[in-house]
Design a protein around this motif. Structure first.
Motif, PDB file in Angstrom:
ATOM      1  N   VAL A   1       0.840  -1.201   0.000  1.00 27.79           N
ATOM      2  CA  VAL A   1       0.000   0.000   0.000  1.00 27.79           C
ATOM      3  C   VAL A   1       0.877   1.253   0.000  1.00 27.79           C
ATOM      4  O   VAL A   1       1.985   1.254   0.546  1.00 27.79           O
ATOM      5  CB  VAL A   1      -0.954   0.041   1.218  1.00 27.79           C
ATOM      6  CG1 VAL A   1      -1.919  -1.132   1.185  1.00 27.79           C
ATOM      7  CG2 VAL A   1      -0.174   0.065   2.523  1.00 27.79           C
TER       8      VAL A   1
ATOM      9  N   ALA B   1       5.839   2.647  -1.473  1.00 27.02           N
ATOM     10  CA  ALA B   1       4.748   1.837  -0.927  1.00 27.02           C
ATOM     11  C   ALA B   1       5.366   0.821   0.031  1.00 27.02           C
ATOM     12  O   ALA B   1       6.544   0.453  -0.114  1.00 27.02           O
ATOM     13  CB  ALA B   1       3.981   1.134  -2.036  1.00 27.02           C
TER      14      ALA B   1
ATOM     15  N   ARG C   1       0.641   3.674  -8.676  1.00 31.46           N
ATOM     16  CA  ARG C   1      -0.802   3.911  -8.596  1.00 31.46           C
ATOM     17  C   ARG C   1      -1.561   2.605  -8.377  1.00 31.46           C
ATOM     18  O   ARG C   1      -1.186   1.543  -8.872  1.00 31.46           O
ATOM     19  CB  ARG C   1      -1.297   4.601  -9.868  1.00 31.46           C
ATOM     20  CG  ARG C   1      -0.634   5.944 -10.093  1.00 31.46           C
ATOM     21  CD  ARG C   1      -1.414   6.842 -11.002  1.00 31.46           C
ATOM     22  NE  ARG C   1      -1.718   6.249 -12.294  1.00 31.46           N
ATOM     23  CZ  ARG C   1      -2.016   6.966 -13.377  1.00 31.46           C
ATOM     24  NH1 ARG C   1      -2.043   8.287 -13.304  1.00 31.46           N
ATOM     25  NH2 ARG C   1      -2.290   6.376 -14.519  1.00 31.46           N
ATOM     26  N   GLU C   2      -2.632   2.718  -7.648  1.00 29.39           N
ATOM     27  CA  GLU C   2      -3.448   1.567  -7.255  1.00 29.39           C
ATOM     28  C   GLU C   2      -3.925   0.761  -8.463  1.00 29.39           C
ATOM     29  O   GLU C   2      -4.410   1.308  -9.452  1.00 29.39           O
ATOM     30  CB  GLU C   2      -4.647   2.068  -6.452  1.00 29.39           C
ATOM     31  CG  GLU C   2      -5.565   0.969  -5.930  1.00 29.39           C
ATOM     32  CD  GLU C   2      -6.673   1.513  -5.044  1.00 29.39           C
ATOM     33  OE1 GLU C   2      -7.783   0.947  -5.078  1.00 29.39           O
ATOM     34  OE2 GLU C   2      -6.425   2.513  -4.329  1.00 29.39           O
ATOM     35  N   GLY C   3      -3.747  -0.575  -8.376  1.00 32.23           N
ATOM     36  CA  GLY C   3      -4.287  -1.478  -9.370  1.00 32.23           C
ATOM     37  C   GLY C   3      -3.510  -1.570 -10.662  1.00 32.23           C
ATOM     38  O   GLY C   3      -3.952  -2.256 -11.593  1.00 32.23           O
TER      39      GLY C   3
ATOM     40  N   ILE D   1       0.103  -2.021  -6.696  1.00 28.87           N
ATOM     41  CA  ILE D   1      -0.326  -1.393  -5.451  1.00 28.87           C
ATOM     42  C   ILE D   1      -1.791  -1.734  -5.185  1.00 28.87           C
ATOM     43  O   ILE D   1      -2.651  -1.535  -6.039  1.00 28.87           O
ATOM     44  CB  ILE D   1      -0.134   0.131  -5.531  1.00 28.87           C
ATOM     45  CG1 ILE D   1       1.331   0.459  -5.865  1.00 28.87           C
ATOM     46  CG2 ILE D   1      -0.541   0.795  -4.224  1.00 28.87           C
ATOM     47  CD1 ILE D   1       2.350  -0.135  -4.931  1.00 28.87           C
ATOM     48  N   HIS D   2      -2.044  -2.254  -3.991  1.00 25.53           N
ATOM     49  CA  HIS D   2      -3.414  -2.653  -3.652  1.00 25.53           C
ATOM     50  C   HIS D   2      -4.261  -1.464  -3.225  1.00 25.53           C
ATOM     51  O   HIS D   2      -5.473  -1.458  -3.464  1.00 25.53           O
ATOM     52  CB  HIS D   2      -3.387  -3.731  -2.564  1.00 25.53           C
ATOM     53  CG  HIS D   2      -3.041  -5.090  -3.091  1.00 25.53           C
ATOM     54  ND1 HIS D   2      -3.800  -6.208  -2.857  1.00 25.53           N
ATOM     55  CD2 HIS D   2      -2.015  -5.500  -3.888  1.00 25.53           C
ATOM     56  CE1 HIS D   2      -3.255  -7.256  -3.468  1.00 25.53           C
ATOM     57  NE2 HIS D   2      -2.168  -6.846  -4.087  1.00 25.53           N
ATOM     58  N   HIS D   3      -3.631  -0.481  -2.573  1.00 28.13           N
ATOM     59  CA  HIS D   3      -4.399   0.690  -2.140  1.00 28.13           C
ATOM     60  C   HIS D   3      -3.496   1.922  -2.116  1.00 28.13           C
ATOM     61  O   HIS D   3      -2.353   1.849  -1.658  1.00 28.13           O
ATOM     62  CB  HIS D   3      -4.997   0.491  -0.739  1.00 28.13           C
ATOM     63  CG  HIS D   3      -5.962  -0.639  -0.635  1.00 28.13           C
ATOM     64  ND1 HIS D   3      -7.234  -0.594  -1.151  1.00 28.13           N
ATOM     65  CD2 HIS D   3      -5.822  -1.875  -0.069  1.00 28.13           C
ATOM     66  CE1 HIS D   3      -7.845  -1.741  -0.916  1.00 28.13           C
ATOM     67  NE2 HIS D   3      -7.009  -2.537  -0.247  1.00 28.13           N
ATOM     68  N   ASN D   4      -4.011   3.037  -2.619  1.00 25.31           N
ATOM     69  CA  ASN D   4      -3.430   4.360  -2.347  1.00 25.31           C
ATOM     70  C   ASN D   4      -4.275   4.995  -1.250  1.00 25.31           C
ATOM     71  O   ASN D   4      -5.461   5.273  -1.446  1.00 25.31           O
ATOM     72  CB  ASN D   4      -3.455   5.251  -3.597  1.00 25.31           C
ATOM     73  CG  ASN D   4      -2.399   4.864  -4.618  1.00 25.31           C
ATOM     74  OD1 ASN D   4      -2.698   4.524  -5.747  1.00 25.31           O
ATOM     75  ND2 ASN D   4      -1.143   4.913  -4.213  1.00 25.31           N
TER      76      ASN D   4
END
Length: 762
Positions: free
Chosen positions: A260, A273, A336-338, A368-371
C-alpha cells in the motif's frame, strides 16, 4: 524607435554597410532618439546580435568576443555555459561553450585557478570559435542577475519609472532606464544597465500581474532561476521512455503482495509503498517498494541531463515544478493503485528489538493494492479494527519506533504551515499541518530503507551519495553555551556532542515559552544537511550511514543511489528497444564527477527550500493583508540590534518590530542573551518570548510583515523620533509630484519603496 528585430532586418537587407548614421536615417531618428539608438546598438552588440564596429554594423550569427555567460552544466569536470541573455531574435538554441580554466589576475595568486565554477554562475568571458566548437576564457565572476532585480514598475510624479523590489532584503528602488515594453504595475525581471548604481536598470522580462492568483510561485521561480519548462527534446524522450515494455526478465514478481502507498490526499506522484507481516518470532518481514525511475531515466540522456539540472521537484501551494515530465512523474513511474509498476524493492527483516537484521535489494513488478491518504489510514487504525495490512504496518512500526527512541535522534517540534487554495487560486485557509502516527509510520519505514541502501552499497564498495548532517560546529556550541548562561542554565562542552544532549536540555524545561525559546537556539546551532560521496554521518537522525533512496521521482540524489544499487547487485535489465542509453546503472561520468554532482544537487535543494519558504511567506502576507490593524498572539523568533522578529502563533509569517518603534526609551542589544533591554525600565524582549502585537503592514509581494508593540492599555506605542509625514517631490511641487498612492506604498523621496498590498477581507 525601431525594435531590435527591425534593425536586424534593415542591416540584412541594406545594399551598403549600415552604420549608426544609416540606421538613424532609415528610421527618421533625430536628436535624443539618436542617443537612444546608440544605447540600443551597444546592447545588441553585447548580446551578439551585431558586431561592435560603430562605422558599419553586421549581423552576427555567433557569440560576442566578450560577453556574459551562464554556467548550465558541469561535464567531465568542465563547465558548460550559454550566453546569459540570449535574444529571441537569435537562433532558437543558444550555443554551448566549454569554459576553460579560470585564472586569477596577474599579481593575485600567481595565475592559480580561481574557485571552481558551479551551475548558475554568471561569468564575464572572452569567447573564441574553434574547430571543436565554441570555447570561453573566464575573466571574472559576476553577481547573480536577478539579485534584487525583480520588482514592480512604478511611476513617480514626473513619470519616471522605478523598480520597486519584491525581495524583502532589498530596501531601495532602482531607476529604470529601459522599460523593455513593460507597463506600470507589472512584475518584471531586470538587470543592471551599467556598473554603477546610478546607471539604473533595464527590464529584460515581463512576468505579469504581481497580484494575480498563483503569481507568488512565479515570482520565486523567476527570481531564483528555477527551470520550469521542459525542452521539446526532453518531452519527446519522456514519451519514448514511457512506452518501454515492463519486462519480467530479471524482475521479482510481487504483484500478489498487498503493498500500500500512504501519501497526502492530494498527492499526484507516489514514490513509495510499504508492506509487512509477522515473522512468528516477534519481528516482521517488510518490503519497501520504490518507483524504479532508473529504468526509464538513463544516464547521459536528455531526460537525465534535465533532471540533474533541476536537482529536485519544487512544491508550491498552487503548483509543482517537477524534476521529471508529467508522463513519468505522475503516470508511468508513479505507484498507482491497481496498475503494474516497475519498482526497486528493499526486503528488510526487522527483529523484535526493531533492528533491521538483513536487507536485500531486487528489481520487481508490483501492483499497489491501495493508495491511502494519511488521514484515512489513521482513522482506520484509531477505529480499533483496521485491515490486516495496516495492522501489520503499525506493528512493525512500533518496533522501529522503539529502536528510534533508543537511538535518541534530535527531536525538535517545528510546525509546518499548509496553505490551501480555492478553485480561483485564492487563499482559503492557512493552518499548521497535523502530525499523525501515520506520518511517523511511513517516515520510519523510509529511514530504515535509506539506511539499508547506504549500508548495502558500502558492503559492495560501491559509490554512495550520502545524506550528511554534521555535528554542530564548536563556535555554534559556544554561542549556545553563552546563550544558556543568560537563562541561568549550564552547557558543558567537555562531553561528546550527541542529539540526546539537546533532547535532555529541552525535556528539562516545563515552561512552554522558555522551551520554545531554547528550541529556537538549538535549531540555530545545527549545521545544514548536504549530499556528498564521503560519509560524515547524520547527526540529527543519530545514524552512522544514511543515503536518500526513497524518492527518485522528485530527488536526483535518490536516482543516483538506485543506479549504484543496479551496478552493485547486478540488477541491469535487458537492453531496451530504441535509442535510449543501454545502461540504467551509474555511467563512467557519474563515477568520475560524483562530488560535482553532489554539490550541484545540494545547491538545487537550497534553492528549492528558499523558493518554497518565500512563496509561503507571500501567501501568508497576502492572507493577512486584509487584517492590518488587528492584534495577534506572537512569539519572538530572533533578536538583532535593529529590532526583533516575531511570528504569529500557529500561523507563521515572520514580521519585524524595529527598535525605533519600542518607544522613546533606548534599548541596548545583548548578543549572548539574544535580547533587547531597556536602559531605564529594564524592559526585555528576548527570543522565545510570547507577546500580543498589532499587525502594522503586510507586504504580499515581498512576504514581509511588520508589527507594532502595544502598551498596557492595548494601544500602539508611539515610535521614538516620530515625525510628520514627509513631503513628496523631487523636482516637483510640494503638494504631490510623488508617485500615486493606493496599490503600492512609496518611500519618503517620492520613489516607490517597499510594496504593500492594500488587500481587503474577502
Amino acid at each position: 524607435m525601431p525594435t531590435k528585430k527591425q534593425i536586424l532586418e534593415f542591416i540584412q537587407s541594406s545594399d551598403i554597410p549600415a552604420g549608426k548614421r544609416e540606421i538613424a536615417r532609415a528610421f527618421g531618428l533625430k536628436g535624443q532618439e539618436k542617443i537612444t539608438l546608440k544605447r540600443l546598438l551597444k546592447d545588441m552588440a553585447e548580446e551578439g546580435l551585431i558586431d561592435g564596429k560603430k562605422t558599419a554594423y553586421h549581423q552576427m550569427g555567433g557569440v560576442p568576443k566578450v560577453t556574459v555567460l551562464r554556467v548550465v552544466e558541469i561535464e567531465d569536470g568542465e563547465a558548460i555555459a550559454i550566453p546569459d541573455n540570449w535574444s529571441p531574435e537569435a537562433p532558437s538554441e543558444p550555443p554551448r561553450l566549454t569554459m576553460k580554466e579560470m585564472k586569477a589576475p596577474k599579481g593575485r595568486g600567481g595565475g592559480k585557478s580561481a574557485p571552481a565554477l558551479k551551475r548558475g554562475d554568471r561569468v564575464l568571458s572572452r569567447t573564441e570559435e574553434t574547430d571543436a566548437g565554441w570555447v570561453a576564457y573566464p575573466m571574472k565572476k559576476l553577481p547573480a542577475r536577478t539579485e534584487g532585480l525583480m520588482g514592480v514598475v512604478e511611476l513617480d510624479g514626473t513619470g519616471t519609472p522605478w523598480l520597486a523590489p519584491v525581495d524583502k532584503r532589498v530596501r531601495n528602488s532602482a531607476k529604470i532606464v529601459d522599460l523593455g515594453g513593460a507597463e506600470e504595475g507589472q512584475l518584471v525581471l531586470a538587470e543592471k544597465a551599467g556598473r554603477s548604481e546610478r546607471a539604473g536598470v533595464k527590464v529584460i522580462e515581463v512576468v505579469g500581474d504581481p497580484l494575480a492568483p498563483k503569481s507568488f510561485s512565479l515570482i520565486a521561480i523567476a527570481k531564483l532561476g528555477i527551470p520550469h519548462v521542459f525542452p521539446d527534446t526532453v518531452h519527446e524522450e519522456a514519451r519514448r521512455a514511457a512506452t518501454l515494455p515492463l519486462s519480467e526478465d530479471k524482475r521479482e514478481d510481487l504483484r500478489h503482495v498487498p503493498i500500500v502507498a500512504i501519501d497526502p490526499a492530494d498527492a499526484r506522484d507516489h514514490d513509495d509503498a510499504i508492506w509487512a507481516e509477522p515473522d512468528g518470532e516477534g519481528g516482521y518481514n517488510a518490503l519497501i517498494a520504490i518507483a524504479d525511475v532508473s529504468f526509464y531515466v538513463r544516464p547521459g540522456s536528455a531526460l537525465d541531463k534535465e533532471a540533474r539540472k533541476r536537482g529536485n521537484s519544487v512544491y508550491f501551494p498552487d503548483r509543482v515544478v517537477p524534476m521529471l515530465p508529467e508522463v513519468l512523474s505522475a503516470d508511468v513511474c508513479s505507484l498507482r493503485e491497481g496498475e503494474d509498476r516497475a519498482a526497486m524493492v528493499c526486503h528488510a527483516h526487522i527483529d523484535a528489538s526493531g533492528t533491521v537484521k538483513t536487507r536485500k535489494f531486487t528489481r520487481a513488478i508490483v501492483r499497489i493494492h491501495h493508495n491511502i491518504a494519511y488521514e484515512d489510514a489513521q482513522s482506520a487504525v484509531d477505529a480499533g479494527s483496521p485491515p490486516e495490512y495496516l495492522a501489520n504496518l503499525w506493528g512493525a512500526w512500533k518496533l522501529l519506533a522503539e529502536a528510534r527512541e533508543k537511538r535518541e535522534p534530535l527531536e525538535l517540534e517545528i510546525p509546518e504551515r499548509r496553505v490551501m487554495l480555492n478553485d480561483e487560486g485564492q487563499i482559503a485557509e492557512i493552518a499548521v499541518r497535523e502530525r499523525l502516527d501515520a506520518h511517523r509510520v511511513v517516515e520510519d519505514f523510509m529511514i530504515a530503507a535509506n539506511v539499508a541502501a547506504a549500508k548495502a552499497l558500502e558492503a559492495k564498495n560501491s559509490p554512495v551519495v550520502y545524506r550528511n548532517h554534521e555535528v554542530p560546529a564548536r563556535e555554534k556550541m559556544i554561542a549556545l553555551r553563552d546563550y544558556m548562561a543568560t537563562l541561568e542554565k549550564k552547557l558543558s562542552l567537555g562531553q561528546v556532542i550527541k542529539p540526546s544532549l539537546f533532547n535532555r536540555l529541552l525535556s528539562d524545561i516545563t515552561d512552554e515559552s522558555e522551551k520554545a525559546q531554547l528550541m529556537e537556539a538549538v535549531l540555530r546551532s545545527q549545521t545544514q544537511a548536504y549530499y556528498g560521496p564521503a560519509n560524515t554521518g547524520h547527526f540529527g537522525l543519530a545514524l552512522g550511514s544514511y543515503a536518500h533512496f526513497t524518492s527518485p521521482i522528485r530527488r536526483y540524489s535518490d536516482l543516483l543511489v538506485h543506479r549504484a544499487l543496479v551496478d552493485a547487485y547486478k540488477l541491469e535489465q535487458p537492453k531496451p528497444p530504441g535509442s535510449l542509453p543501454d545502461t540504467s546503472g551509474l555511467s563512467d561520468k557519474d563515477r568520475a564527477n560524483i562530488q560535482e554532482v553532489c554539490d550541484a544537487i545540494s545547491q538545487a535543494e537550497r534553492r528549492a527550500m528558499e523558493a518554497e519558504r518565500d512563496t509561503i511567506d507571500r501567501y501568508v502576507a497576502a492572507w493577512l493583508s486584509g487584517r492590518v490593524g488587528e492584534q495577534f498572539d506572537t512569539r519572538i523568533t530572533g533578536v538583532q540590534s535593529f529590532g526583533f522578529f516575531a511570528t504569529i502563533e500557529r500561523l507563521g509569517g515572520d514580521g519585524l518590530v524595529p527598535v525605533s518603534t519600542l518607544g522613546r526609551e533606548h534599548f541596548r542589544y545583548e548578543e549572548a542573551a539574544q535580547a533587547l533591554i531597556g536602559e531605564d525600565s529594564g524592559k526585555t524582549y528576548k527570543s522565545g518570548d510570547r507577546l500580543r502585537l498589532q499587525l502594522a503592514e503586510a507586504n504580499a509581494l515581498t512576504g514581509a510583515l511588520k508589527f507594532a508593540v502595544l502598551d498596557a492599555d492595548g494601544n500602539v506605542i508611539e515610535p521614538r523620533g516620530a515625525r510628520p509625514a514627509p513631503r513628496y517631490g523631487r523636482g516637483g511641487d510640494r503638494k504631490g509630484s510623488g508617485p500615486k498612492k493606493g496599490k503600492y506604498q512609496t518611500n519618503k523621496r517620492g520613489r516607490p519603496g517597499n510594496i504593500r498590498h492594500q488587500g481587503r477581507r474577502k
